[in-house]
Design an enzyme around this catalytic site. Structure first.
Site, PDB file in Angstrom:
ATOM      1  N   HIS A  38      36.211   5.888 -23.402  1.00 61.98           N
ATOM      2  CA  HIS A  38      36.664   7.274 -23.300  1.00 61.98           C
ATOM      3  C   HIS A  38      36.128   8.053 -24.488  1.00 61.98           C
ATOM      4  CE1 HIS A  38      39.342  10.695 -22.587  1.00 61.98           C
ATOM      5  NE2 HIS A  38      39.602  10.669 -23.901  1.00 61.98           N
ATOM      6  N   THR A  54       0.804  -1.234   0.000  1.00 59.83           N
ATOM      7  CA  THR A  54       0.000   0.000   0.000  1.00 59.83           C
ATOM      8  C   THR A  54       0.834   1.281   0.000  1.00 59.83           C
ATOM      9  OG1 THR A  54      -0.241  -0.383   2.369  1.00 59.83           O
ATOM     10  CG2 THR A  54      -2.117  -0.944   0.986  1.00 59.83           C
TER      11      THR A  54
END
Length: 466
Positions: free
Chosen positions: A445, A142
């Site tokens: 890179h 809930t």
């Protein structure tokens, strides 16, 4: 099986509940999910993670165009104007598509949506919208709702004192917004409205922002948000808020005691946390009591002490995060089906989606030190080639490892894409990686992620680029 209507009934269709229901159905269990909202997806999709990201992204683009980095790239813009209705419209569109997507997945997986809020009659039956439904297993999912501030009345329709739901739906940019609470929700929503033109003041009771995050990250956060123009008042408590017409007057005083002062605002956001949704479930009828924090306690398998009743997500202990609930949803469904569902609660990443983003996984440096001897490596984003090229100098990556075994205990980072970067760290920790494992893994890179590699190299004192 005919004695029960369903094998599994999930109460709540948030990230934990809807995932549990879909997984249970995939495993061949007859499944229903009770949800009283008009749409599926819980707080996260309707008034939480998803709409806030839509506004964060939109406001970031606006801020870049109006005040930010466009000029750095040689892009000239004319007068930049905000169309708030259109920005709110694209937010609603994202929410509609995603909540509709879950409804489609329910149909595809044959999960029955019981429309209404469920309350227990006994351990195997609930009433939903006046109808009695029985199930062999019932999962409580809930979620949570906003924690109220005593003596301060939120009225989202009036738009002066609002909670996170109201702050997502403002139809005007406030002149001055005061955010009560320097946690994730307050800083994210404060960032949205600051970028769109509001003056923003953050009032935090503790002496640092972002409770629960690493100390270095918390210190840096205050510097970054101040630099962006937020007024940050740490170690300050709000003792009252008075509303007169469209204005609010806050009374504040030092948390450690001292002279009171006032702050005028035309919007106040109460963001002091969330609490489990347990009212109205009828837990007393099944003999399930709460712990001191109002949560439901479960065992390692997410079973409560009541046979056949399980619980996951924000109603049980642990961080109140959508992805934690999702993982628990999969695990509980697998446990109910007789498989082995496990969640490693030591490796749950957390992210603050401001600019830059703040992210962490595992132990803070402070917590790691309490457990034993550690080594720490840090690398600044300023020395990362991609961050430099993108004009994103703020932040760092920090890797904490065990001094004896070199096993990674925690990773913390501040970067424009920290939320994406932290996934690699979480994956590495799930596999029990050492800092050396990360340091000797080839990273593409130029990417922001190289900063994690360099921070891992720094654990043993050998980063290349600083």
């Amino acid at each position: 099986m005919a004695e029960y209507d369903y094998d599994v009934l999930v109460i709540g269709a948030g990230p934990g509940g809807y995932v549990a229901a879909i997984r249970a159905a995939q495993l061949g269990l007859k499944t229903a999910c009770a949800e009283g909202r008009e749409t599926l997806g819980g707080t996260c999709l309707n008034v939480g993670c998803i709409p806030s990201k839509a506004l964060l992204h939109g406001s970031e683009k606006f801020d870049e165009a109006r005040n930010g980095t466009f000029a750095n790239y040689g892009i000239k813009t004319g007068t930049v104007e905000l169309d708030l209705d259109a920005m709110q419209g694209q937010k609603l569109d994202s929410v509609k598509q995603l909540t509709g997507g879950i409804e489609f997945l329910f149909k595809k997986n044959k999960v029955t949506w019981l429309k209404g809020y469920a309350a227990f009659e006994d351990a195997h039956s609930v009433t939903v919208a006046g109808q009695k439904v029985t199930a062999k297993n019932i999962v409580i999912a809930t979620g949570s709702s906003v924690t109220p501030l005593p003596g301060v009345t939120v009225d989202n329709d009036a738009g002066v004192i609002v909670d996170s739901t109201g702050a997502l739906a403002l139809n005007r940019v406030p002149e001055h917004m005061v955010v009560i609470g320097g946690g994730v929700i307050g800083l994210e929503l404060g960032s949205v409205w600051r970028r769109l033109g509001a003056k923003v003041t953050v009032v935090e009771f503790l002496d640092q922002l972002l409770p629960g995050m690493d100390g270095d990250v918390r210190k840096e956060a205050a510097k970054i948000f101040k630099k962006q123009g937020m007024d940050i008042k740490l170690g300050t408590k709000v003792t009252g808020v008075a509303v007169d017409g469209g204005k609010a007057t806050l009374t504040v005083e030092p948390a450690k005691g001292g002279e009171a002062s006032t702050i005028e605002a035309d919007c106040v956001l109460v963001a002091i946390g969330r609490r489990p949704n347990v009212d109205g479930l009828g837990l007393d009828k099944i003999g399930l009591e709460l712990n001191a924090r109002g949560q439901i306690e479960t065992d390692h398998d997410f079973a409560t002490k009541v046979d056949g009743v399980w619980a996951i997500g924000d109603v049980i202990p642990g961080p109140m995060l959508a992805h934690k609930a999702e993982d628990e949803g999969i695990a509980v469904a697998e446990n109910i089906a007789g498989l082995t569902g496990i969640v490693n609660h030591d490796v749950i990443p957390g992210v603050v989606y401001t600019m830059p983003e703040f992210a962490g996984v595992g132990l803070t440096e402070e917590a790691a030190k309490e457990k034993g001897e550690i080594k720490v490596g840090k690398f600044p984003m300023l020395a990362n080639s991609r961050a430099k090229t993108n004009h994103e100098p703020d932040g760092f990556v920090k890797v904490i490892s065990d001094a004896k075994t070199d096993r990674v205990l925690g990773v913390w980072c501040i970067a424009s894409v920290a939320g994406t970067m932290i996934a690699q760290a979480a994956q590495a920790m799930e596999f029990g990686a050492t800092s050396e494992d990360i340091a000797y893994t080839c990273h593409a890179h130029p990417t922001h992620s190289e900063a994690l590699k360099e921070a891992a190299m720094a654990v043993t004192g050998k980063p290349i680029h600083m």
